[in-house]
Enzyme design. Structure first.
Site, PDB file in Angstrom:
ATOM      1  N   LYS A  26     -39.003   3.042  -5.384  1.00  0.00           N
ATOM      2  CA  LYS A  26     -40.445   3.153  -5.611  1.00  0.00           C
ATOM      3  C   LYS A  26     -40.719   3.549  -7.059  1.00  0.00           C
ATOM      4  O   LYS A  26     -40.016   4.395  -7.625  1.00  0.00           O
ATOM      5  CB  LYS A  26     -41.021   4.196  -4.651  1.00  0.00           C
ATOM      6  CG  LYS A  26     -42.534   4.306  -4.637  1.00  0.00           C
ATOM      7  CD  LYS A  26     -42.960   5.296  -3.550  1.00  0.00           C
ATOM      8  CE  LYS A  26     -44.458   5.378  -3.384  1.00  0.00           C
ATOM      9  NZ  LYS A  26     -44.845   6.275  -2.265  1.00  0.00           N
ATOM     10  N   SER A 103     -48.014   4.227   0.532  1.00  0.00           N
ATOM     11  CA  SER A 103     -47.902   3.713  -0.815  1.00  0.00           C
ATOM     12  C   SER A 103     -46.488   3.218  -1.148  1.00  0.00           C
ATOM     13  O   SER A 103     -46.244   2.705  -2.240  1.00  0.00           O
ATOM     14  CB  SER A 103     -48.303   4.816  -1.803  1.00  0.00           C
ATOM     15  OG  SER A 103     -47.414   5.932  -1.701  1.00  0.00           O
ATOM     16  N   SER A 127     -46.939   7.966   3.554  1.00  0.00           N
ATOM     17  CA  SER A 127     -46.587   6.809   2.729  1.00  0.00           C
ATOM     18  C   SER A 127     -45.240   6.179   3.049  1.00  0.00           C
ATOM     19  O   SER A 127     -44.930   5.102   2.554  1.00  0.00           O
ATOM     20  CB  SER A 127     -46.635   7.187   1.242  1.00  0.00           C
ATOM     21  OG  SER A 127     -47.964   7.442   0.850  1.00  0.00           O
TER      22      SER A 127
END
Length: 386
Positions: A26, A103, A127
């Protein structure tokens, strides 16, 4: 899905139990020689390359894994949809017409597409749990503070945790062995809150309730009142503004409307309001931990299947609010939470979440593997029942 990709982007630093595994990281973690982008084009242009790997990245490399690339995130990780104003929204491989969830959207999609074995992400308010549920993946939000967050760009440190998604439970467990170390507690029994099941769409809630029956889960009252949600939102916003407010204020128009609106609210939160909210959350966390004890809470990982990509902002926001009612419990109390696929219906995939006491991360994965090995009778889902 990818901001940068290599073959590999970064090679393993040693041979270990994850040898041959590939990782989509990420875009919040420091990778030596590369910049952190946080899903914001204007932000990445102003950053300097990192000098050191983030702690979690270094451990994965030392365990034999390779970094396949840097994967996209929602802007500053302040969303649960997977949308991104400048980069666009990755396509959910499990339901292309529906959102991927965020996310940790990029790492999750990379895993679901088979372009990475591990999606290294974060979980502040869901997330990891939401994209795992929306894409039929496995995921873990680790106990708050259990894994070193050095080198991780924060959103809200009171809730930020290291987490990862995988296509199967065995890989999820293998990563935990490398990153989490031995558990410090052992789960004993299951609990379920009927109101939490009812907070999700009927098909999801009913399936989780039946699973709870098969696990002989005891009833418990742990449904979060509106005050907890409000306090969580205030503290998250206050910390998000402390971390990124100066940059956001200096770059008007650079964020998509949903995220910009959250930062606009964050700018209004005072220190006194944050302090009062922290006190309320401390009492809430104590109640949650005391109520659960050493037991495991079963609940829907998200309130609905993934919404359509064409859904308007009002529907996305209402869906987010419903899901936060479920995900906030682990976030408020700093608890580990494992998501495993529940199945899918005409609305797409969904997931069930196991929330346990602090330090039971690896045990939760073992319990999830045991649950997944036993098909549930009467599931409303048409494919891949737990």
């Amino acid at each position: 899905m990818w901001r940068l990709r290599g073959a590999p982007l970064i090679a393993a630093t040693a041979t270990g139990p994850l040898a041959g595994a590939t990782v989509a990281v990420k875009d919040l973690y420091a990778l030596s020689g590369f910049t952190i982008g946080a899903g914001v084009q204007a932000f990445v242009r102003e950053q300097r390359p990192a000098v050191h790997h983030a702690a979690a990245v270094a451990w994965l490399l030392a365990a034999g894994a390779e970094i396949a690339g840097i994967a996209q995130t929602d802007e500053f990780a302040y969303s649960l949809t997977g949308s991104n104003g400048r980069y666009g929204m990755p396509v959910n491989p499990a339901a292309p017409e529906r959102i991927p969830g965020g996310s940790t959207s990029g790492p999750a999609v990379a895993v679901a597409r088979g372009e990475a074995d591990i999606g290294l992400g974060t979980d502040t308010a869901g997330s990891i749990r939401v994209p795992a549920a929306y894409q039929g993946l496995w995921g873990i939000r680790t106990t708050h503070g259990r894994i070193d967050t050095t080198g991780l760009l924060p959103l809200a440190q009171s809730f930020d945790t290291v987490g990862w998604v995988t296509a199967d439970g065995e890989t999820l467990a293998a990563v935990a062995e490398c990153l989490a170390g031995p558990d410090t507690a052992t789960p004993a029994g299951f609990v379920v809150d009927d109101r939490l099941c009812a907070a999700a769409d009927s098909g999801i809630g009913s399936a989780v309730h039946r699973l709870a029956g098969a696990c002989e889960a005891e009833p418990v009252g742990i449904y979060p009142p509106d005050g907890w949600l409000s306090a969580f939102r205030v503290v998250q916003a206050y910390e998000a503004w402390a971390n990124h407010g100066e940059w956001v204020a200096a770059h008007p128009g650079e964020l998509e409307p949903d995220v910009a609106q959250r930062f606009a609210f964050a700018a209004t939160v005072t220190a006194e309001q944050a302090s009062a909210a922290r006190a309320e959350l401390a009492a809430a966390a104590d109640r949650i931990r005391t109520t659960l004890g050493d037991r495991v809470l079963l609940l829907p990982a998200a309130a609905t299947p993934p919404p359509l990509r064409t859904a308007g902002s009002d529907l996305r926001e209402s869906t987010r609010a419903r899901t936060l009612r479920l995900t906030c419990l682990a976030s408020i109390a700093g608890l580990p939470a494992v998501t495993l696929p529940l199945g899918r219906d005409e609305g797409g995939p969904s997931g069930v979440c196991l929330v346990g006491a602090p330090g039971t991360d690896r045990s939760l994965i073992s319990l999830a593997l045991s649950i997944a090995a036993v098909p549930a009778e009467g599931s409303p889902h048409s494919e891949e029942p737990v």
